[in-house]
Scaffold this active site. Sequence first.
Site, PDB file in Angstrom:
ATOM      1  N   ASP A  51      49.137  43.706  18.640  1.00 39.51           N
ATOM      2  CA  ASP A  51      47.758  43.899  18.194  1.00 39.51           C
ATOM      3  C   ASP A  51      47.417  42.842  17.161  1.00 39.51           C
ATOM      4  O   ASP A  51      48.294  42.403  16.402  1.00 39.51           O
ATOM      5  CB  ASP A  51      47.591  45.300  17.593  1.00 39.51           C
ATOM      6  CG  ASP A  51      46.134  45.735  17.529  1.00 39.51           C
ATOM      7  OD1 ASP A  51      45.733  46.559  18.372  1.00 39.51           O
ATOM      8  OD2 ASP A  51      45.397  45.245  16.652  1.00 39.51           O
ATOM      9  N   ASP A  73      47.037  37.755  18.538  1.00 40.84           N
ATOM     10  CA  ASP A  73      45.644  37.475  18.883  1.00 40.84           C
ATOM     11  C   ASP A  73      45.657  36.948  20.308  1.00 40.84           C
ATOM     12  O   ASP A  73      46.128  35.840  20.567  1.00 40.84           O
ATOM     13  CB  ASP A  73      45.078  36.431  17.918  1.00 40.84           C
ATOM     14  CG  ASP A  73      43.652  36.025  18.258  1.00 40.84           C
ATOM     15  OD1 ASP A  73      43.100  36.543  19.255  1.00 40.84           O
ATOM     16  OD2 ASP A  73      43.084  35.178  17.533  1.00 40.84           O
ATOM     17  N   VAL A  74      45.135  37.725  21.253  1.00 38.84           N
ATOM     18  CA  VAL A  74      45.239  37.333  22.662  1.00 38.84           C
ATOM     19  C   VAL A  74      44.421  36.094  22.977  1.00 38.84           C
ATOM     20  O   VAL A  74      44.627  35.466  24.026  1.00 38.84           O
ATOM     21  CB  VAL A  74      44.842  38.492  23.598  1.00 38.84           C
ATOM     22  CG1 VAL A  74      45.805  39.658  23.452  1.00 38.84           C
ATOM     23  CG2 VAL A  74      43.391  38.932  23.368  1.00 38.84           C
ATOM     24  N   TYR A 181      29.051  41.130  26.834  1.00 39.30           N
ATOM     25  CA  TYR A 181      30.133  42.095  27.084  1.00 39.30           C
ATOM     26  C   TYR A 181      30.247  42.388  28.576  1.00 39.30           C
ATOM     27  O   TYR A 181      31.351  42.376  29.132  1.00 39.30           O
ATOM     28  CB  TYR A 181      29.880  43.379  26.304  1.00 39.30           C
ATOM     29  CG  TYR A 181      31.020  44.362  26.404  1.00 39.30           C
ATOM     30  CD1 TYR A 181      32.154  44.213  25.605  1.00 39.30           C
ATOM     31  CD2 TYR A 181      30.978  45.433  27.298  1.00 39.30           C
ATOM     32  CE1 TYR A 181      33.209  45.115  25.690  1.00 39.30           C
ATOM     33  CE2 TYR A 181      32.019  46.328  27.388  1.00 39.30           C
ATOM     34  CZ  TYR A 181      33.144  46.167  26.587  1.00 39.30           C
ATOM     35  OH  TYR A 181      34.191  47.051  26.689  1.00 39.30           O
ATOM     36  N   LYS A 185      33.572  41.494  30.977  1.00 40.46           N
ATOM     37  CA  LYS A 185      34.343  42.491  31.710  1.00 40.46           C
ATOM     38  C   LYS A 185      34.245  42.289  33.224  1.00 40.46           C
ATOM     39  O   LYS A 185      35.214  42.541  33.957  1.00 40.46           O
ATOM     40  CB  LYS A 185      33.887  43.899  31.321  1.00 40.46           C
ATOM     41  CG  LYS A 185      34.298  44.277  29.900  1.00 40.46           C
ATOM     42  CD  LYS A 185      35.810  44.260  29.719  1.00 40.46           C
ATOM     43  CE  LYS A 185      36.231  44.779  28.356  1.00 40.46           C
ATOM     44  NZ  LYS A 185      37.704  44.852  28.197  1.00 40.46           N
ATOM     45  N   THR A 216      37.236  55.896  21.104  1.00 45.16           N
ATOM     46  CA  THR A 216      38.114  54.933  20.455  1.00 45.16           C
ATOM     47  C   THR A 216      37.470  54.481  19.153  1.00 45.16           C
ATOM     48  O   THR A 216      36.346  54.869  18.822  1.00 45.16           O
ATOM     49  CB  THR A 216      38.327  53.710  21.355  1.00 45.16           C
ATOM     50  OG1 THR A 216      37.057  53.055  21.540  1.00 45.16           O
ATOM     51  CG2 THR A 216      38.886  54.113  22.718  1.00 45.16           C
TER      52      THR A 216
END
Length: 273
Positions: A51, A73-74, A181, A185, A216
């Site tokens: 994470d 950090d992806v 967003y 996705k 979440t």
Amino acid sequence: MGEETQMNSDARQAVRFEGKVAMVTGAGSGMGAAVARQLAAEGARAVVLADVNADSAKGVAEGIGAASAVPLDVADAAAVDTAVEDVVRRYGRLDVLVHAAGVDDPEAKREIADALAAGRQPEVTDRLGDAAWSRVLRINLDGTFHVLRAAVRAMRPVGAGAIVVIGSSSAFDTPVGYPHYAASKAGVHALSQAVAKEVIASGVRVNVVAPGPTETGMAARTPPELRSGFADPRVRPYATPEEIADIALFLASDAAANLVGAVLLANGGRFTS
């Protein structure tokens, strides 16, 4: 006989990840944390929680047996490569990877909420700056590519592995005022499906869960006006992270052996694709 059958089914599920090595991104909270906990509960011998918030990942890992935490950090391709390579170096393999890391845009959500409260249409696109667009695409889409690439590099040589990506139902209903967003996705879904079709020949399965509203930390930051828009008595309420984790773990399990490139819409009946 029915009770015995149920007991046998429960026993199989309790050990369906026995001995597996798993990695979960975005594991410091929400769906990622729920996935990590369930993997450990179902027998995984190692669960690596990654994470961007190292303290959050560490806090979750401390409550899980056979778990460890790493900051990640992806959006940083080199860091993703190193993290996955470290898992393979430490445990000898990577059997399951669940990619739950991602971001939303609180400012765009606020504009949508304000517009709803005022009875007007949101005006986001003409105000959306390059930095906001790039942030969402860099983390959600580029980050997914980095994680998929690293996982495939680890799994293809051994001819086995399961990758599950957390997408979003927003890719289908494309909410007004949320173009970046939704685009990120939709790209995640297409990217995952393209990779799935390629790597199944090497014994690696890739699938996607596309949740609707889920309780979440991201949802907790959603303005009340926007949350109320999801309060439809005709459908199920917000999902719990554990409910989405159950779907992700099904896709990662042998029970889903014939699912390749699937995008499972998990939105409680708000719409069908």
